[in-house]
Design a protein around this motif. Structure first.
Motif, mmCIF file in Angstrom:
data_model
loop_
_atom_site.group_PDB
_atom_site.id
_atom_site.type_symbol
_atom_site.label_atom_id
_atom_site.label_comp_id
_atom_site.label_asym_id
_atom_site.label_seq_id
_atom_site.Cartn_x
_atom_site.Cartn_y
_atom_site.Cartn_z
ATOM 1 N N PHE A 6 0.852 -1.180 0.000
ATOM 2 C CA PHE A 6 0.000 0.000 0.000
ATOM 3 C C PHE A 6 0.892 1.236 0.000
ATOM 4 C CE2 PHE A 6 -2.691 3.213 2.092
ATOM 5 C CZ PHE A 6 -3.789 3.158 1.251
ATOM 6 N N PRO A 7 0.553 2.260 -0.789
ATOM 7 C CA PRO A 7 1.405 3.454 -0.857
ATOM 8 C C PRO A 7 1.425 4.211 0.472
ATOM 9 C CG PRO A 7 -0.466 3.631 -2.390
ATOM 10 C CD PRO A 7 -0.583 2.327 -1.692
ATOM 11 N N ALA A 8 2.606 4.555 0.886
ATOM 12 C CA ALA A 8 2.759 5.332 2.122
ATOM 13 C C ALA A 8 2.310 6.766 1.879
ATOM 14 C CB ALA A 8 4.219 5.324 2.566
ATOM 15 N N PRO A 9 1.706 7.370 2.886
ATOM 16 C CA PRO A 9 1.307 8.773 2.731
ATOM 17 C C PRO A 9 2.532 9.678 2.628
ATOM 18 C CG PRO A 9 0.355 7.796 4.730
ATOM 19 C CD PRO A 9 1.332 6.816 4.171
ATOM 20 N N PRO A 10 2.411 10.783 1.917
ATOM 21 C CA PRO A 10 3.500 11.768 1.886
ATOM 22 C C PRO A 10 3.708 12.357 3.283
ATOM 23 C CG PRO A 10 1.825 12.275 0.221
ATOM 24 C CD PRO A 10 1.293 11.175 1.066
ATOM 25 N N PHE A 11 4.871 12.952 3.485
ATOM 26 C CA PHE A 11 5.226 13.457 4.819
ATOM 27 C C PHE A 11 4.168 14.376 5.434
ATOM 28 C CE2 PHE A 11 7.102 16.602 7.636
ATOM 29 C CZ PHE A 11 7.551 15.761 8.653
ATOM 30 N N PRO A 12 3.610 15.357 4.711
ATOM 31 C CA PRO A 12 2.606 16.219 5.357
ATOM 32 C C PRO A 12 1.388 15.434 5.878
ATOM 33 C CG PRO A 12 3.341 17.227 3.319
ATOM 34 C CD PRO A 12 3.914 15.836 3.352
ATOM 35 N N VAL A 13 0.999 14.379 5.174
ATOM 36 C CA VAL A 13 -0.132 13.559 5.617
ATOM 37 C C VAL A 13 0.272 12.756 6.847
ATOM 38 C CG1 VAL A 13 -1.731 11.705 4.985
ATOM 39 C CG2 VAL A 13 -1.095 13.442 3.295
ATOM 40 N N TRP A 60 -1.459 11.596 -2.805
ATOM 41 C CA TRP A 60 -1.531 10.258 -2.215
ATOM 42 C C TRP A 60 -2.749 9.509 -2.747
ATOM 43 C CZ3 TRP A 60 -3.646 8.961 3.196
ATOM 44 C CH2 TRP A 60 -3.320 7.647 3.545
ATOM 45 N N CYS A 61 -3.874 10.196 -2.869
ATOM 46 C CA CYS A 61 -5.085 9.549 -3.393
ATOM 47 C C CYS A 61 -4.843 9.010 -4.799
ATOM 48 C CB CYS A 61 -6.268 10.512 -3.377
ATOM 49 S SG CYS A 61 -6.987 10.717 -1.737
ATOM 50 N N GLY A 62 -4.100 9.740 -5.611
ATOM 51 C CA GLY A 62 -3.761 9.240 -6.942
ATOM 52 C C GLY A 62 -2.979 7.937 -6.862
ATOM 53 N N ASP A 63 -2.026 7.867 -5.922
ATOM 54 C CA ASP A 63 -1.262 6.633 -5.717
ATOM 55 C C ASP A 63 -2.160 5.504 -5.209
ATOM 56 O OD1 ASP A 63 0.992 8.082 -6.449
ATOM 57 O OD2 ASP A 63 1.671 8.373 -4.369
ATOM 58 N N VAL A 64 -3.078 5.846 -4.316
ATOM 59 C CA VAL A 64 -3.994 4.846 -3.762
ATOM 60 C C VAL A 64 -4.917 4.311 -4.850
ATOM 61 C CG1 VAL A 64 -5.908 4.495 -2.136
ATOM 62 C CG2 VAL A 64 -3.837 5.710 -1.392
ATOM 63 N N VAL A 65 -5.403 5.176 -5.728
ATOM 64 C CA VAL A 65 -6.250 4.729 -6.838
ATOM 65 C C VAL A 65 -5.481 3.744 -7.724
ATOM 66 C CG1 VAL A 65 -7.375 5.459 -8.986
ATOM 67 C CG2 VAL A 65 -7.825 6.686 -6.856
ATOM 68 N N ALA A 66 -4.231 4.068 -8.039
ATOM 69 C CA ALA A 66 -3.421 3.157 -8.854
ATOM 70 C C ALA A 66 -3.259 1.814 -8.149
ATOM 71 C CB ALA A 66 -2.062 3.781 -9.156
ATOM 72 N N GLU A 71 -4.600 -3.915 -7.463
ATOM 73 C CA GLU A 71 -4.805 -4.991 -6.490
ATOM 74 C C GLU A 71 -6.226 -5.560 -6.479
ATOM 75 O OE1 GLU A 71 -2.123 -6.152 -4.319
ATOM 76 O OE2 GLU A 71 -1.157 -5.059 -5.958
ATOM 77 N N TYR A 72 -7.233 -4.767 -6.829
ATOM 78 C CA TYR A 72 -8.614 -5.190 -6.615
ATOM 79 C C TYR A 72 -9.500 -5.199 -7.854
ATOM 80 C CZ TYR A 72 -7.751 -5.123 -1.617
ATOM 81 O OH TYR A 72 -7.263 -5.386 -0.366
ATOM 82 N N ALA A 73 -9.120 -4.538 -8.926
ATOM 83 C CA ALA A 73 -9.991 -4.463 -10.101
ATOM 84 C C ALA A 73 -9.628 -5.572 -11.079
ATOM 85 C CB ALA A 73 -9.873 -3.104 -10.767
ATOM 86 N N TRP A 74 -10.561 -6.453 -11.310
ATOM 87 C CA TRP A 74 -10.342 -7.537 -12.261
ATOM 88 C C TRP A 74 -10.878 -7.149 -13.627
ATOM 89 C CZ3 TRP A 74 -7.336 -11.509 -12.636
ATOM 90 C CH2 TRP A 74 -7.628 -12.528 -13.545
ATOM 91 N N ARG A 75 -12.060 -6.523 -13.645
ATOM 92 C CA ARG A 75 -12.669 -6.068 -14.891
ATOM 93 C C ARG A 75 -12.569 -4.546 -14.963
ATOM 94 N NH1 ARG A 75 -16.652 -9.724 -12.933
ATOM 95 N NH2 ARG A 75 -17.878 -7.926 -12.336
ATOM 96 N N PRO A 76 -12.459 -3.994 -16.165
ATOM 97 C CA PRO A 76 -12.328 -2.533 -16.292
ATOM 98 C C PRO A 76 -13.447 -1.759 -15.614
ATOM 99 C CG PRO A 76 -11.813 -3.574 -18.379
ATOM 100 C CD PRO A 76 -12.317 -4.668 -17.467
ATOM 101 N N ALA A 77 -14.660 -2.259 -15.633
ATOM 102 C CA ALA A 77 -15.776 -1.538 -15.010
ATOM 103 C C ALA A 77 -15.651 -1.475 -13.495
ATOM 104 C CB ALA A 77 -17.103 -2.189 -15.401
ATOM 105 N N GLN A 78 -14.780 -2.304 -12.899
ATOM 106 C CA GLN A 78 -14.570 -2.287 -11.451
ATOM 107 C C GLN A 78 -13.533 -1.249 -11.031
ATOM 108 O OE1 GLN A 78 -13.412 -6.442 -11.146
ATOM 109 N NE2 GLN A 78 -15.305 -6.890 -10.044
ATOM 110 N N MET A 79 -12.822 -0.696 -11.981
ATOM 111 C CA MET A 79 -11.740 0.230 -11.659
ATOM 112 C C MET A 79 -12.272 1.575 -11.183
ATOM 113 S SD MET A 79 -9.143 -0.540 -14.818
ATOM 114 C CE MET A 79 -7.704 0.224 -14.079
ATOM 115 N N VAL A 80 -11.504 2.205 -10.308
ATOM 116 C CA VAL A 80 -11.768 3.605 -10.006
ATOM 117 C C VAL A 80 -11.358 4.348 -11.273
ATOM 118 C CG1 VAL A 80 -11.186 5.563 -8.538
ATOM 119 C CG2 VAL A 80 -11.234 3.251 -7.550
#
Length: 160
Positions: A6-13, A60-66, A71-80
Motif C-alpha cells: 500500500f502506498p505510504a502517505p507523503p510526509f505532510p499527511v 496520495w489519493c492518486g497513488d492509492v487509486v493506482a 490490487e482489486y480491479a479484475w474487470r475494467p468496469a470495477q476500476m476507479v
C-alpha cells in the motif's frame, strides 16, 4: 511480486496523522486537549486542509487509486476511473478510504485490515458504481456531470 505494498502517505499527511494520534492519546476528556485537537487538520477532509496538506492528500489519493486498480480491479468496469478527481462523490471518499487502509496496515493485528476488506472497500465500490451508473467514465471516457444543469437551476431558484 504477487501483491504490491500500500502506498505510504507523503510526509505532510503522515505528520498530520501523527499529530491527531498524539492528540487522541493525550486526551483524557480534558477540555484543553479537545480544543487543541479541534484545530488540527484532518487529511480525510482535504477541502478543509491547508494548501500543502491538501496537495499531499490528493497526490496520495492518486497513488492509492493506482494501487486499488492494480490490487482489486479484475474487470475494467470495477476500476476507479482515471477521472476520479472530477467526481466529488469519489474524491470525497478516497481520503477516508486511504487513511482507514493506512491505519489498518499499521495496526498490531489483522482485524482492521479485515474490516477494511469486508466493509470499507466494498461499500466504497458499491457507492462508486451506483453513483457513476452507466456513465462512460467506467469505460475510460470521462462524462461531465449529467446533473450540472439541474443543480445550476436549483441554485438559481433557491431563495437567498
Amino acid at each position: 511480486m504477487i501483491v504490491l505494498p500500500f502506498p505510504a502517505p507523503p510526509f505532510p499527511v503522515l505528520r498530520s496523522l501523527e499529530l491527531l494520534e498524539a492528540a487522541r492519546r493525550s486526551d483524557r476528556g480534558g477540555v484543553a486537549h479537545a480544543d487543541g485537537a479541534a484545530d488540527l487538520e484532518r487529511p480525510w477532509e482535504p477541502a478543509r486542509c491547508s494548501g500543502e496538506l491538501s496537495a499531499a492528500v490528493w497526490s496520495w489519493c492518486g497513488d492509492v487509486v493506482a494501487w486499488i486498480n492494480h490490487e482489486y480491479a479484475w474487470r475494467p468496469a470495477q476500476m476507479v476511473p482515471a477521472c476520479w478527481c472530477h467526481h466529488a462523490h469519489i474524491a470525497r471518499e478516497l481520503p477516508v478510504l486511504a487513511v482507514l487502509r493506512w491505519e489498518a496496515e499499521n495496526a498490531a493485528g489483522p482485524q482492521l485490515v479485515e474490516e477494511w476488506n469486508r466493509y470499507a472497500f466494498p461499500m466504497f465500490c458499491d457507492r462508486m458504481a451506483q453513483r457513476l451508473g452507466e456513465s462512460t467514465c467506467r469505460t475510460g471516457r470521462h462524462q461531465d456531470w449529467p446533473a450540472e444543469s439541474r443543480y445550476t437551476a436549483f441554485l438559481d431558484d433557491s431563495p437567498l
